[in-house]
Design a protein around this motif. Structure first.
Motif, short mmCIF file in Angstrom:
data_model
loop_
_atom_site.label_atom_id
_atom_site.label_comp_id
_atom_site.label_asym_id
_atom_site.label_seq_id
_atom_site.Cartn_x
_atom_site.Cartn_y
_atom_site.Cartn_z
N ALA A 1 0.84 -1.20 0.00
CA ALA A 1 0.00 0.00 0.00
C ALA A 1 0.87 1.24 0.00
CB ALA A 1 -0.94 -0.01 1.20
N GLY A 2 1.96 1.21 0.75
CA GLY A 2 2.88 2.36 0.77
C GLY A 2 3.53 2.59 -0.58
N MET A 3 3.93 1.51 -1.24
CA MET A 3 4.53 1.64 -2.58
C MET A 3 3.50 2.14 -3.58
SD MET A 3 7.11 -1.58 -3.06
CE MET A 3 6.12 -2.85 -2.28
N GLN A 4 2.27 1.65 -3.46
CA GLN A 4 1.21 2.03 -4.38
C GLN A 4 0.91 3.53 -4.26
OE1 GLN A 4 -2.47 -0.08 -3.78
NE2 GLN A 4 -3.03 0.10 -5.93
N ASN A 5 0.98 4.06 -3.06
CA ASN A 5 0.74 5.49 -2.85
C ASN A 5 1.83 6.36 -3.47
OD1 ASN A 5 -1.64 5.04 -1.46
ND2 ASN A 5 -0.63 4.97 0.53
N GLN A 6 3.00 5.79 -3.74
CA GLN A 6 4.09 6.55 -4.34
C GLN A 6 3.99 6.60 -5.86
OE1 GLN A 6 7.78 4.88 -2.94
NE2 GLN A 6 7.21 5.07 -0.80
N LEU A 7 3.13 5.78 -6.44
CA LEU A 7 2.97 5.77 -7.90
C LEU A 7 2.19 7.00 -8.34
CD1 LEU A 7 2.05 2.02 -8.46
CD2 LEU A 7 4.23 3.12 -8.93
#
Length: 110
Positions: free
Chosen positions: A97-103
């Motif tokens: 979820a944290g990585m997805q928010n950085q996209l």
């Protein structure tokens, strides 16, 4: 608590020098995985939209074959999965979820 294997009872195969059903399915699954990776590379390098779409269709069919082979091997107990503790699953979900928010959001330019 150690991880528990998720596996069906193994279908017995003869102990022989000849290839068994398990050997054939394993070889086919390995080939399908290789083909899927190769099709993905071809799609990334396709400069023509119709060619890209044709490769994409074949790649999807190959992925479906791979999934069917995996399911057959799993049903026969020749493929096992490891169960993960709930805490590990939650941690992985939070990281994703944290990585997805950085996209970047929205559509990419064509």
């Amino acid at each position: 608590m150690p991880n528990q294997a998720i596996q069906n009872p193994q279908t017995t195969v003869p102990n022989t020098q000849n290839m068994t059903d398990k050997d054939f399915l394993n070889d086919l699954l390995t080939t399908e995985k290789y083909m899927t990776a190769s099709y993905t590379t071809a799609m990334n390098e396709a400069s023509h939209d119709q060619l890209f779409q044709q490769i994409s269709n074949v790649c999807h069919e190959t992925e479906q074959c791979s999934r069917q082979l995996f399911n057959k091997m799993f049903q026969n107990g020749w493929y096992a999965l490891e169960g993960a503790p709930t805490q590990t699953i939650q941690q992985s979900h939070q990281e994703y979820a944290g990585m997805q928010n950085q996209l970047p959001s929205g559509n990419m330019p064509h």
